[in-house]
Design a protein around this motif. Structure first.
Motif: not given
Length: 489
Positions: A38-57
């Motif tokens: 969260l601290s490095n993505s800044g927003s709630v929505a982007l943090s959730l996208i990062v989590w999903a993206g990590c799962g895809v990667l």
């Protein structure tokens, strides 16, 4: 004793494969890393996208490794794949990628992973005794070391007990995630949508900073390649390896996204960023007098993850000793329990050494740089084998775009943080990887025996009641047979 030969047994089925992957990935990360993401993505929505993206990667990386694992059905993960792919380059340089992986894997990547997860356990276990302040480092590290020794004892004692512990604790941590996810969905359904509706507000757009968010998220997914370390102990590796990946990683991704939604149902961005124990804060806000169960679940989760890491890392040390990259005694196994006792002890000892001076944030940076360098080379190996050995039998063949994406993302994850915020940890990790060459040429290529190594190995063999496995000297021959079969095809 020296004439007796034994070997590791095929004890792992599909369920054990899934729980080894899921149980290792779901450790301390999801209960700590939401803050870093969260601290490095800044927003709630982007943090959730990062989590999903990590799962895809992670899924792409694991599928690439699944192709390698079904082509080269040997334990040791990258050790086996690099040895098979690059040995044809010649006796001088062909073994270097494999040896350097063993070097960095056994001294940095795997022990650091074991250490960080165990240190998280020690932190959560000590916290209830220090309600109004942080527990002293000495107390946390004593609990951590005691836990590491207990896990080492279990893995040295019995493979069946170690896998049973893994299975039971995996279901326990899934229950913890179900509580957070279910509680969060209930809160959202009853109108607690204030924080999650912030969406993309305050989103960070600097790619090098967002890379740090991926670092923290991918730490929570690490362990996706653990099953590749124990391929020889799978009952049906051609089916169970890819199937465990296809089931385990998407399941973990869904759990992580739902857990973060659960956090945002009751916690603001500021509260998550200020909390050192997000799951505990959530429990205090939602569970009331039952809040004590969250620290308990976190401790159980960390114990299961550390157990999975040590179980798989012991097999890497085992195959490194079998290949001659480490002293041969590390390929010996207990004559009755059929467990790789010397390799388990070595991994635990390295983890304890790392724990003594280390802090979690420093260790994660050190680990992530080294690990994603290796993962990128692993994905490149898929592409390399497609070019150099197109006729190689591939029970599972993934679309070539998948390993290409993993290579590109690995380069981004390694280089972006270094460019944005160069730290000494990155330099030391790179320097340590290169320093392996100092040991490779005299002890592996020239096969010079260090003074006293024979007496040391004999002492350990007698002390630990271990004997050579019956495949101690066959790995190179089997690799050659695989290559010969591919050429015949």
């Amino acid at each position: 004793m020296g004439e007796e030969t034994v070997k590791l047994k095929k004890n792992l089925g599909l369920m054990s494969g899934i729980t080894l992957i899921v149980g290792t990935m779901i450790g301390s990360g999801i209960f700590i890393s939401p803050k870093g993401v969260l601290s490095n993505s800044g927003s709630v929505a982007l943090s959730l996208i990062v989590w999903a993206g990590c799962g895809v990667l992670a899924t792409f990386g694991a599928l690439s490794y699944a192709e390698l694992g079904t082509c080269v059905p040997k334990s040791g993960a990258e050790h086996a794949y690099f040895l098979f792919a690059y040995s044809p380059l010649g006796k001088i340089f062909g073994r270097i990628p494999c040896f350097l992986f063993d070097w960095v894997g056994l001294f940095i990547i795997r022990p650091t992973m074991f250490a960080v997860i165990s240190l998280s356990l020690g932190t959560y276990a000590a916290k209830p005794f220090y309600e109004n302040c942080d527990p002293p480092d000495s107390v946390v590290k004593l609990i951590t070391i005691a836990t590491m020794l207990l896990i080492a004892f279990i893995n040295a004692w019995s493979v069946r007990v170690a896998t049973t512990v893994q299975n039971v604790l995996t279901f326990a941590k899934l229950l913890a995630i179900a509580i957070i996810s279910g509680g969060g969905i209930y809160k959202l359904a009853t109108g607690s949508t204030e924080y999650i509706m912030e969406g993309f507000e305050d989103t960070i757009t600097d790619p090098s900073i967002v890379a740090l968010a991926f670092y923290n998220g991918l730490w929570s997914f690490d362990g996706w390649n653990n099953l590749n370390f124990v391929t020889e102990e799978l009952k049906n590796p051609y089916r169970d390896l890819p199937l465990s990946i296809i089931i385990g990683i998407p399941l973990t991704t869904v759990c992580y996204v739902l857990t973060n939604i659960g956090y945002f149902s009751v916690m603001s961005k500021e509260e998550i960023n200020a909390s050192h124990a997000v799951a505990v804060f959530w429990g205090e806000s939602v569970l009331g007098i039952m809040a004590w169960i969250m620290p308990m679940f976190v401790v159980m989760s960390c114990f299961g993850a550390a157990n999975g890491v040590l179980f798989s890392t012991g097999r890497l040390c085992y195959v490194a000793g079998r290949e001659g990259h480490f002293p041969r005694v590390f390929s010996y196994i207990h004559h009755k329990n059929l467990t790789p006792v010397p390799s388990v002890m070595f991994t635990a000892l390295m983890g304890i050494i790392i724990i003594i001076p280390g802090k979690i944030s420093t260790l994660i940076d050190f680990y992530s740089f080294s690990a994603w360098t290796v993962y990128g080379i692993g994905a490149f190996t898929v592409i390399y084998l497609r070019i150099t050995q197109p006729k190689l039998k591939r029970p599972l063949k993934v679309p070539i775009v998948i390993p290409i994406i993993v290579v590109i993302m690995s380069a981004y994850l390694v280089l972006a943080p270094v460019i944005q915020n160069p730290k000494m940890e990155f330099f030391f990790a790179f320097l340590f990887i290169c320093s392996g060459l100092i040991f490779y040429f005299p002890f592996v290529y020239k096969k010079i025996s260090a003074p006293g190594i024979g007496r040391f190995q004999l002492f350990l063999q007698k002390l630990l009641c271990v004997v050579p496995s019956d495949d101690t000297s066959t790995e190179e021959e089997e690799m050659s047979e695989l290559s010969s079969d591919a050429k015949k095809l």
